[in-house]
Write a protein that holds these residues in place. Sequence first.
Motif, PDB file in Angstrom:
ATOM      1  N   ARG A  48       0.600  -1.258  -0.079  1.00 61.47           N
ATOM      2  CA  ARG A  48       0.043  -0.042   0.025  1.00 61.47           C
ATOM      3  C   ARG A  48       0.890   1.349  -0.045  1.00 61.47           C
ATOM      4  NH1 ARG A  48      -4.767  -0.383   4.482  1.00 61.47           N
ATOM      5  NH2 ARG A  48      -5.951  -2.298   3.597  1.00 61.47           N
ATOM      6  N   GLY A  49       2.089   1.284   0.490  1.00 65.86           N
ATOM      7  CA  GLY A  49       2.830   2.501   0.681  1.00 65.86           C
ATOM      8  C   GLY A  49       3.728   2.749  -0.558  1.00 65.86           C
ATOM      9  N   LEU A  50       3.506   1.798  -1.655  1.00 64.78           N
ATOM     10  CA  LEU A  50       4.271   2.175  -2.911  1.00 64.78           C
ATOM     11  C   LEU A  50       3.609   3.263  -3.517  1.00 64.78           C
ATOM     12  CD1 LEU A  50       5.292  -1.400  -4.252  1.00 64.78           C
ATOM     13  CD2 LEU A  50       6.849   0.082  -3.039  1.00 64.78           C
ATOM     14  N   PRO A  51       4.373   4.137  -3.807  1.00 67.23           N
ATOM     15  CA  PRO A  51       3.466   5.133  -4.661  1.00 67.23           C
ATOM     16  C   PRO A  51       3.317   4.625  -5.977  1.00 67.23           C
ATOM     17  CG  PRO A  51       5.443   6.344  -3.583  1.00 67.23           C
ATOM     18  CD  PRO A  51       5.719   4.712  -3.439  1.00 67.23           C
ATOM     19  N   ASP A  52       2.173   5.206  -6.803  1.00 67.34           N
ATOM     20  CA  ASP A  52       1.893   4.546  -8.071  1.00 67.34           C
ATOM     21  C   ASP A  52       2.960   5.168  -9.151  1.00 67.34           C
ATOM     22  OD1 ASP A  52      -0.632   3.649  -7.162  1.00 67.34           O
ATOM     23  OD2 ASP A  52      -1.761   5.238  -7.801  1.00 67.34           O
ATOM     24  N   GLU A  53       3.481   6.264  -9.175  1.00 63.72           N
ATOM     25  CA  GLU A  53       4.386   6.888 -10.031  1.00 63.72           C
ATOM     26  C   GLU A  53       5.613   5.899  -9.871  1.00 63.72           C
ATOM     27  OE1 GLU A  53       4.713  10.105  -6.651  1.00 63.72           O
ATOM     28  OE2 GLU A  53       3.187   8.384  -7.396  1.00 63.72           O
ATOM     29  N   LEU A  54       5.934   5.549  -8.788  1.00 64.12           N
ATOM     30  CA  LEU A  54       7.053   4.332  -8.822  1.00 64.12           C
ATOM     31  C   LEU A  54       6.911   3.104  -9.178  1.00 64.12           C
ATOM     32  CD1 LEU A  54      10.008   3.966  -7.913  1.00 64.12           C
ATOM     33  CD2 LEU A  54       9.309   3.647  -5.467  1.00 64.12           C
ATOM     34  N   ARG A  55       5.757   2.638  -8.790  1.00 69.19           N
ATOM     35  CA  ARG A  55       5.224   1.179  -9.104  1.00 69.19           C
ATOM     36  C   ARG A  55       4.959   1.097 -10.601  1.00 69.19           C
ATOM     37  NH1 ARG A  55       0.389  -2.231  -6.021  1.00 69.19           N
ATOM     38  NH2 ARG A  55       0.373  -4.086  -7.523  1.00 69.19           N
ATOM     39  N   ASN A  56       4.307   2.101 -11.310  1.00 74.94           N
ATOM     40  CA  ASN A  56       4.054   1.962 -12.635  1.00 74.94           C
ATOM     41  C   ASN A  56       5.369   2.292 -13.372  1.00 74.94           C
ATOM     42  OD1 ASN A  56       1.471   1.527 -11.984  1.00 74.94           O
ATOM     43  ND2 ASN A  56       0.790   3.489 -12.065  1.00 74.94           N
ATOM     44  N   LEU A  57       6.438   2.513 -12.831  1.00 69.57           N
ATOM     45  CA  LEU A  57       7.650   2.924 -13.861  1.00 69.57           C
ATOM     46  C   LEU A  57       7.987   1.459 -14.643  1.00 69.57           C
ATOM     47  CD1 LEU A  57      10.303   4.824 -11.723  1.00 69.57           C
ATOM     48  CD2 LEU A  57       9.154   5.680 -13.743  1.00 69.57           C
ATOM     49  N   PRO A  58       8.412   1.743 -15.888  1.00 70.69           N
ATOM     50  CA  PRO A  58       9.205   0.560 -16.653  1.00 70.69           C
ATOM     51  C   PRO A  58      10.151   0.209 -15.888  1.00 70.69           C
ATOM     52  CG  PRO A  58       9.584   2.615 -17.727  1.00 70.69           C
ATOM     53  CD  PRO A  58       8.440   3.209 -16.703  1.00 70.69           C
ATOM     54  N   GLY A  59      10.374  -0.934 -15.718  1.00 71.16           N
ATOM     55  CA  GLY A  59      11.655  -1.413 -15.059  1.00 71.16           C
ATOM     56  C   GLY A  59      11.550  -1.975 -13.584  1.00 71.16           C
ATOM     57  N   VAL A  60      10.208  -1.580 -12.985  1.00 73.26           N
ATOM     58  CA  VAL A  60       9.940  -1.735 -11.681  1.00 73.26           C
ATOM     59  C   VAL A  60       9.032  -3.106 -11.726  1.00 73.26           C
ATOM     60  CG1 VAL A  60       8.894  -1.131  -9.514  1.00 73.26           C
ATOM     61  CG2 VAL A  60      10.134   0.515 -11.005  1.00 73.26           C
ATOM     62  N   HIS A  61       9.791  -4.242 -11.643  1.00 70.62           N
ATOM     63  CA  HIS A  61       8.856  -5.565 -11.864  1.00 70.62           C
ATOM     64  C   HIS A  61       8.744  -6.291 -10.314  1.00 70.62           C
ATOM     65  CE1 HIS A  61      10.767  -5.301 -15.808  1.00 70.62           C
ATOM     66  NE2 HIS A  61       9.688  -4.956 -15.985  1.00 70.62           N
ATOM     67  N   TYR A  62       9.456  -5.679  -9.377  1.00 72.04           N
ATOM     68  CA  TYR A  62       9.771  -6.684  -8.164  1.00 72.04           C
ATOM     69  C   TYR A  62       9.750  -5.424  -7.127  1.00 72.04           C
ATOM     70  CZ  TYR A  62      10.941 -10.304 -11.272  1.00 72.04           C
ATOM     71  OH  TYR A  62      10.758 -11.323 -12.237  1.00 72.04           O
ATOM     72  N   ALA A  63       9.423  -5.745  -5.883  1.00 71.00           N
ATOM     73  CA  ALA A  63       9.614  -4.739  -4.893  1.00 71.00           C
ATOM     74  C   ALA A  63      10.036  -5.694  -3.644  1.00 71.00           C
ATOM     75  CB  ALA A  63       8.299  -4.159  -4.408  1.00 71.00           C
ATOM     76  N   ILE A  64      10.999  -5.026  -2.798  1.00 72.99           N
ATOM     77  CA  ILE A  64      11.199  -5.815  -1.367  1.00 72.99           C
ATOM     78  C   ILE A  64      10.470  -4.977  -0.390  1.00 72.99           C
ATOM     79  CG2 ILE A  64      13.173  -5.767   0.211  1.00 72.99           C
ATOM     80  CD1 ILE A  64      14.933  -6.105  -2.247  1.00 72.99           C
ATOM     81  N   LEU A  65       9.656  -5.531   0.401  1.00 74.21           N
ATOM     82  CA  LEU A  65       8.534  -5.086   1.055  1.00 74.21           C
ATOM     83  C   LEU A  65       8.935  -5.160   2.716  1.00 74.21           C
ATOM     84  CD1 LEU A  65       5.579  -5.593  -0.760  1.00 74.21           C
ATOM     85  CD2 LEU A  65       6.818  -3.506  -0.786  1.00 74.21           C
ATOM     86  N   THR A  66       8.357  -4.521   3.596  1.00 75.33           N
ATOM     87  CA  THR A  66       8.556  -4.788   5.001  1.00 75.33           C
ATOM     88  C   THR A  66      10.007  -5.011   5.701  1.00 75.33           C
ATOM     89  OG1 THR A  66       7.548  -6.726   4.524  1.00 75.33           O
ATOM     90  CG2 THR A  66       6.190  -4.883   5.545  1.00 75.33           C
ATOM     91  N   ASN A  67      10.826  -4.366   4.982  1.00 82.77           N
ATOM     92  CA  ASN A  67      12.377  -4.404   5.342  1.00 82.77           C
ATOM     93  C   ASN A  67      13.081  -5.907   4.930  1.00 82.77           C
ATOM     94  OD1 ASN A  67      12.535  -2.019   6.628  1.00 82.77           O
ATOM     95  ND2 ASN A  67      12.209  -2.984   8.746  1.00 82.77           N
ATOM     96  N   GLY A  68      12.338  -6.593   3.918  1.00 87.95           N
ATOM     97  CA  GLY A  68      12.730  -7.728   3.427  1.00 87.95           C
ATOM     98  C   GLY A  68      12.039  -8.886   3.747  1.00 87.95           C
ATOM     99  N   ALA A  69      10.877  -8.839   4.670  1.00 86.52           N
ATOM    100  CA  ALA A  69      10.093 -10.025   5.190  1.00 86.52           C
ATOM    101  C   ALA A  69       9.246 -10.373   3.822  1.00 86.52           C
ATOM    102  CB  ALA A  69       8.867  -9.517   6.131  1.00 86.52           C
ATOM    103  N   GLN A  70       9.138  -9.553   2.857  1.00 84.15           N
ATOM    104  CA  GLN A  70       8.329 -10.229   1.477  1.00 84.15           C
ATOM    105  C   GLN A  70       9.169  -9.712   0.324  1.00 84.15           C
ATOM    106  OE1 GLN A  70       4.442  -8.436   1.523  1.00 84.15           O
ATOM    107  NE2 GLN A  70       3.683 -10.184   2.558  1.00 84.15           N
TER     108      GLN A  70
END
Length: 280
Positions: A48-70
């Motif tokens: 929920r905390g990922l801004p849309d403008e970052l999540r929708n960038l080309p090249g953003v396919h993965y995210a490390i969340l909650t300090n690496g828990a996910q």
Amino acid sequence: MEIRLIAADMDGTLLDDEKKIPEENLRVFRECAARGIEIVPATGRTMRGLPDELRNLPGVHYAILTNGAQVVDLAKNEIIDSCRIPVALAEKIMMMARTSPDEIMYDVYIGGIGYTMPEFYNDIYKYVSSEGLAELVRRTRDSVPDNIAYLKERGQDADKINMFFCDMDARKRMREELSKIPGILVSSSIPNNLEINAEGADKGGALIRLAARLGIDREATMSFGDGENDLSMIRMAGIGVAMENGEDHIKKVADFVTKSCDDFGAAIVLEQIIEKGELS
């Protein structure tokens, strides 16, 4: 070696003090993506905390969340790597905050969502000082009558526990007590909080596992960060870059120190790589 994956913290790194992403950072990330570089947000936040403008960038396919828990495959909305706190241990840690004589706000993250309680949600400015952070907390938490009872009812291991403190001495006391508990990792992203993860849930480990999954050598990775919860990532990436506004011990272990988040320091470093193929 050519950089193929860039992992970047958000608060205090990609985001400025107003919790916004400077256009300079977005522009340079688009250029990196056009060169086939993976851009990986690496944050203590949930999805929920990922801004849309970052999540929708080309090249953003993965995210490390909650300090690496996910680690999440964003296109598939699928968790591909996880490391969580067992329910009983999470309950014990939260009860430490609840029974403390100090004023402590405590949240639990389950299934990618933070759960707080009305007394915290409705009095958030007791625990955070800025409007940007208050808005972020409200947006990324659901309020339940009793978040410890909710944890037990769900019966699902916790991604992370977050605590905010009104008094820094109280934070120090809690950290000392938490240091006696095996199987957890305690870090911080802002001066008055503590973030508790399962041992093994850190950004650096998540970064290396994701890179291996993608067939990318550690030496071909780069990371950006400013806070204690970025330390493992700064150390383990092929090139670790600290922000000028970062904590001193983060800057000491980094390979490079760039300008502050308000001066779009990440973009400055990445432009050097794009233009020269190296850092100076």
